[in-house]
Enzyme design. Sequence first.
Site, PDB file in Angstrom:
ATOM      1  N   GLU A 230       0.827  -1.204   0.000  1.00  0.00           N
ATOM      2  CA  GLU A 230       0.000   0.000   0.000  1.00  0.00           C
ATOM      3  C   GLU A 230       0.865   1.259   0.000  1.00  0.00           C
ATOM      4  OE1 GLU A 230      -4.101  -0.813   2.133  1.00  0.00           O
ATOM      5  OE2 GLU A 230      -2.471  -1.604   3.353  1.00  0.00           O
TER       6      GLU A 230
ATOM      7  N   GLU B 164      -4.173  -9.420   3.612  1.00  0.00           N
ATOM      8  CA  GLU B 164      -4.933  -9.133   4.826  1.00  0.00           C
ATOM      9  C   GLU B 164      -6.080 -10.106   5.072  1.00  0.00           C
ATOM     10  OE1 GLU B 164      -2.814  -5.295   3.948  1.00  0.00           O
ATOM     11  OE2 GLU B 164      -3.732  -6.899   2.787  1.00  0.00           O
TER      12      GLU B 164
END
Length: 256
Positions: free
Chosen positions: A110, A130
């Site tokens: 990210e 995740e």
Amino acid sequence: MPVTLEVSNHVAYVTLNRPEAMNSLDPESTADLTEIWARVRTDPDIRVAVLTGAGEKSFCTGTDMKKSPPPTECMAATYLRDGQPILPHMKMWKPIIAAINGYAVGGGLEIALACDLRIASTNAKFGLTEVKVASLAGLNGTQALPRAIPQAVAMKMLLTGEMISAEEALRYGLVSDVVEPSALADLARSYAEKIASAAPLSVQATKQAAVLGKDMPLEHGILYSHLLWGVLRDTEDRKEGFKAFGERRAPAFRGA
């Protein structure tokens, strides 16, 4: 220090320096990174930044779950007061290059997605894993990844947590270059110094036009680019650029 900063020739070299923990981010390194981005954003001597990880295995693997304390207050209080801890501080018109030297996983990917130029070594791996720990890529992953690569590939990565190789990342357009690990730092330096040698205001205006323009209708983006061209027209650097071209010498840009 968990994050180091070196400035040379108008380039800020930012290194995540926790190789023993795969350059994951604990509270101390997050605080350091926040301060460093503030320096990069406001220091007029810095024109471009390079972000990489220490060692040869990992760029960044996101949050260090072993060192992340449990929350002491509700999500609403934390979010409304502090927002996100890292990515807002990367919002600047100076370009940021991610030199991805290994695993870019979770929050590490990210962070790379928040950079303007991504280059990688052949051993790099990319993933938003995740869902495998009952979480979600909440910094920017669910939004930035589908905008960076084909939707079908992004959804596969998001929903399965599968990683892709450097070669796949190059094929999908997630990175612009893939080189041997020994060549990555030199390539990052080469790109950074090329950017730093250009007129700072022109570089920043170009980034602004490209970033803001992609969320505008094409005609609006073109009109905005025309406006920025007009803003640059009367700068001292533009005069210097024309003068240097006529005199067949390298321009000496000052960001004015």
